[in-house]
Design a protein around this motif. Structure first.
Motif, PDB file in Angstrom:
ATOM      1  N   ARG A 114     109.537  57.844  56.680  1.00 24.83           N
ATOM      2  CA  ARG A 114     109.611  57.199  55.375  1.00 24.83           C
ATOM      3  C   ARG A 114     108.836  58.037  54.365  1.00 24.83           C
ATOM      4  NH1 ARG A 114     108.842  52.950  59.039  1.00 24.83           N
ATOM      5  NH2 ARG A 114     106.586  53.244  58.914  1.00 24.83           N
ATOM      6  N   PHE A 135     115.980  61.725  50.915  1.00 19.23           N
ATOM      7  CA  PHE A 135     115.450  60.500  50.319  1.00 19.23           C
ATOM      8  C   PHE A 135     115.725  60.546  48.815  1.00 19.23           C
ATOM      9  CE2 PHE A 135     113.056  61.112  54.181  1.00 19.23           C
ATOM     10  CZ  PHE A 135     112.943  59.833  54.714  1.00 19.23           C
ATOM     11  N   GLU A 179     114.407  54.297  51.830  1.00 17.63           N
ATOM     12  CA  GLU A 179     115.129  54.615  53.056  1.00 17.63           C
ATOM     13  C   GLU A 179     114.161  54.762  54.242  1.00 17.63           C
ATOM     14  OE1 GLU A 179     117.156  56.902  49.618  1.00 17.63           O
ATOM     15  OE2 GLU A 179     115.104  56.492  50.320  1.00 17.63           O
ATOM     16  N   THR A 180     114.674  54.455  55.421  1.00 13.78           N
ATOM     17  CA  THR A 180     113.960  54.707  56.671  1.00 13.78           C
ATOM     18  C   THR A 180     114.933  55.384  57.631  1.00 13.78           C
ATOM     19  OG1 THR A 180     112.519  52.773  56.387  1.00 13.78           O
ATOM     20  CG2 THR A 180     112.696  53.699  58.604  1.00 13.78           C
ATOM     21  N   ILE A 228     104.954  59.027  57.750  1.00 10.59           N
ATOM     22  CA  ILE A 228     105.023  58.556  56.371  1.00 10.59           C
ATOM     23  C   ILE A 228     104.597  59.703  55.469  1.00 10.59           C
ATOM     24  CG2 ILE A 228     104.173  56.869  54.702  1.00 10.59           C
ATOM     25  CD1 ILE A 228     103.668  54.956  56.995  1.00 10.59           C
TER      26      ILE A 228
END
Length: 774
Positions: A395, A433, A438-439, A486
């Motif tokens: 992410r 992204f 979004e993931t 992340i």
């Protein structure tokens, strides 16, 4: 000591019961009625919910069906505490200062004096209130889920623990959940509703005013009624068939045994607290049953008669076989009769200090928010060997809407050689992204080392595309073993800082100017000035780092004070994404000014105050006009240095005849400061009607007068004594300029119930205790 009487609650903190101390007027005790989740190092609830699926391959072979039973389970760990959060404590302290200690709230207070505990009305008290929890002496905590539905919800034995019984009363659970229990959590967490709560049961020692218990009755009648009431178990072929139950409350005892009379002191518990009243009645029941046992339940006849004919223990049928029969109790007489044609009576009097109970509780969803519940929920498939497969959610935390970012590309690459087979396992994936929400999941099979341990190190790299056709920025590959990747601004060659006002006293500070800059970066966005105020307590700053890897930036602050002066802080460096700005004050000082003198002849007292800290270029002033001697004024000053606490003040007095007295500047210290016509002492005269026969007098008027020998200032008070208030002593307080001038006069007028009228002419006295006699 904590006293049960006159309990109250603060309107804004209704979930905390406040009790007073019967010795220290500044001491108050908090009994929380709400349970809180304990917070961990990152201020997140100490809660984890693990849901797991059983390893089916271990439960049955390929040629046999699965055994009946649960294929899912769960484990929940939770730490709770029974405390009052700091924000609520500040509200309680503010209420105590403004309403209770100031005397504004007409509140009764239990007072211990001379071995007895009475009640008196609170007046104004100087000093700062003190808050504390009581001494917890016993308790337990229970996590409640529908366990009555069976062990498939909560496994027995895990949901009840003992709290620490220290100040925070912390308790930790490790609860095994059955298949239905973990499914209930999974299905209801998303709705924010969950039928689970935590309940405390605590005991603390408290005291109530002196109680008198009187027990009277006729021996024959009470004895017969107690025989009918005694807990007797009748059996048939060794099986109990009927039981006469014992009493469980004082009211039940009095209803069942009508010849027994029990009277005790009734207290006016604040806010109609039925639980406290029930506990007090339980104490009276203990005294009553103990006395009755000593009267009627002691062995009376020994040796002369057969004990079996005197009756046996009614619980004999529940004892192990072969237990010797115990008999001879006069309450169990069968073949003999006993009479007692006498009256009996007993009176108990004393102060009670004994354990009392409280039951704080809270639903789980009120202690933990829905996002926190979802974050604490972790699923594990025990059927999959751990680390054989790598799965990494990816992410980004960039703000695509407000920051000049068009898109971010993140590439993950795994390349490892299996030491046992020599096989190279490689996989690479790039993710785009464009919105920020979004993931993506990076999945690959892992190579292993010579010992069979999985190799889970991979690399990630990023490319940042800016808006307005600026050149993209490439972040070189970085090795990592993170299981959840992340990508934040600290990894994207830019900074995004939220500037937030922290502890800033807006009554003193008008605004804060924060200057930010990236050292060594010449881009236009590398500097910014942020203005914070009470109306705008937050702002943000975004900038590219120009390719440099360090996200560290520099900031300085200038505080514009309400009085027009300014305070600046030297430049500092940080890399925090959330910059909290606090005012440069080390402490706070408070001084309460109390007006002295009579209004009239005083018309007003004009108070002027000033404080200065030259080293910090800081100064502040205050002005207040007193028009009576009942309303004090509190002056609060924020201090740049906690060591410099001295201030200056002066009081100018104006009289009703137009004359004035100019005050002089003088040094003051925090606390209580008297201004105006300051007296040197206070004389307290107690007026008592204990010597009067109020059956003869319907009204006695006491007129008190004191005249200052130097200024001829007169202070008077009239007290009216009636049969309704004659039992309470009255107080007359006189302010003295000369502590030795304690002489005063009093006059008496008595009006009898038979119409007589008797007077006592003005009489001089210096006694602090005035006994009224006619």
């Amino acid at each position: 000591m904590l006293n049960l009487l006159n309990k109250f609650v603060v309107p804004e903190v209704s979930h905390v019961d406040i009790y007073q101390d019967d010795e220290d007027p500044l001491q108050f005790w908090m009994i929380p009625q709400r349970v809180r989740a304990a917070l961990g190092p990152e201020d997140t609830p100490e809660l984890s919910i693990f849901a797991f699926a059983r390893d089916l391959s271990l439960m049955a072979g390929i040629d046999t069906p699965l055994p009946p039973g649960e294929t899912e389970g769960g484990l929940m760990t939770l730490t709770v505490e029974c405390t009052v959060q700091q924000e609520d404590q500040e509200k309680i302290l503010a209420y105590l200062r403004s309403q209770v200690l100031s005397g504004a709230l007409h509140l009764a207070r239990p007072v211990a004096s001379g071995g007895e505990i009475g009640t008196e009305w609170r007046g104004a008290v100087s000093g700062d209130p003190k808050l504390a929890y009581p001494t917890w002496i016993e308790g337990d905590v229970q996590f409640c889920l529908p366990s009555a539905l069976g062990p498939t919800f909560v496994k027995p034995g895990d949901n009840k623990v003992k709290p620490s019984l220290t100040e925070s009363n912390v308790a930790s659970f490790s609860i095994a959940l059955g298949q239905e229990g973990i499914r209930l959590f999974r299905e209801t967490i998303s709705s924010g509703k969950l039928p689970a709560h935590v309940a405390y049961s605590l005991q603390f020692v408290a005291r109530v005013p002196s109680i008198t218990v009187t027990i009277t009755g006729h021996a024959e009648a009470v004895h017969q009624e107690l025989k009918d009431l005694a807990p007797i178990v009748e059996t048939e072929n060794g099986v109990p068939v009927r039981t006469f139950p014992q009493v469980t409350s004082l009211q039940q005892l009095q209803d069942t045994c009508g010849s027994l009379h029990v009277e005790y002191t009734k207290f006016d518990f604040a806010q109609q607290d039925d639980k406290l009243r029930e506990q007090l009645e339980s104490f009276v029941l203990d005294i009553t049953t103990s006395y009755l046992k000593s009267m009627f339940c002691q062995p009376l006849i020994t040796g002369q008669l057969d004990k079996e004919k005197l009756g046996t223990d009614p619980m004999q049928n529940f004892k192990p076989p072969g237990t010797p029969v115990s008999g001879g109790n006069q309450l169990w007489l069968k073949e003999f009769e006993q009479t007692g044609e006498t009256d009996f009576g007993m009176t108990f009097h004393g102060n009670i200090a004994r354990p009392f109970s409280t039951y704080p509780s809270a639903a789980l969803v009120s202690m933990v928010t829905q996002p926190q519940l979802e974050k604490a929920f972790i699923e594990a498939d025990l059927n999959t060997p751990i680390f054989h497969t790598l799965q990494v959610p990816v992410r980004v935390t960039a703000d695509f809407e407000h920051d000049p970012i068009a898109g971010i590309q993140v590439t993950l690459d795994y390349r490892q050689t299996d030491d046992r087979t020599g096989e190279v396992k490689a996989f690479s994936q790039t993710y785009d992204f464009l919105k920020g929400g979004e993931t993506y999941y990076f999945r690959t099979t892992l190579a292993k080392d010579a010992q069979g341990a999985p190799k889970d190190t991979f690399t990630y790299s990023s490319r940042l595309h800016y808006k307005a056709a600026q050149a993209s920025t490439d972040i070189p590959p970085q090795p990592t073993r993170e299981k959840s990747l992340i990508i934040g601004y600290d990894r994207l060659s830019c900074v995004d800082v939220k500037v937030v006002a922290g502890t800033v006293p807006w009554a003193t500070v008008q605004s804060v100017q924060v200057d930010l800059r990236l050292p060594g970066v010449s881009l236009p966005s590398a500097t910014k000035t942020v203005i914070l105020s009470q109306q705008a307590v937050e702002d943000s700053w975004f900038s590219y780092t120009g390719g440099q890897t360090s996200p560290e930036y520099e900031y300085s602050c200038e505080f514009l004070l309400v009085n027009g002066s300014r305070m600046t802080t030297p430049p500092q460096r940080t890399s925090a994404s959330r910059l909290l700005i606090d005012a440069p004050f080390e402490d706070r000082m408070s001084a309460t000014f109390v007006p002295q003198g009579l209004f009239p002849p005083l018309q007003s007292i004009v108070l002027s105050t000033k404080y200065a800290d030259e080293a910090a270029s800081y100064h502040t002033e205050g002005t207040y006009i007193f028009t009576n001697n009942t309303t004090p004024w509190r002056w609060d000053v924020d201090l740049p240095s906690a060591k410099n606490r001295e201030f200056q003040y002066k009081a100018d007095i104006t009289y009703v005849d137009g004359t004035t007295t100019a005050g002089q500047w003088q040094a003051g210290q925090e606390g209580t400061v008297q201004v105006g016509e300051v007296k040197t002492s206070l004389m307290d005269v107690t007026v008592t009607a204990a010597a009067l026969d109020m059956a003869k007098w319907k009204l006695v008027v006491v007129k008190l007068r004191h005249e200052d020998t130097a200024t001829h200032e007169v202070q008077e008070q009239t007290i009216k004594l009636t049969p309704a208030n004659a039992g309470q002593d009255q107080s007359w307080k006189v302010a003295l300029k000369d502590p030795t001038a304690t002489a005063f006069t009093y006059e008496l007028d008595g009006y009898g119930v038979d119409g007589t009228h008797k007077t006592v002419a003005a009489t001089t006295s210096s006694d602090k205790l005035l006994v009224v006699e006619l």
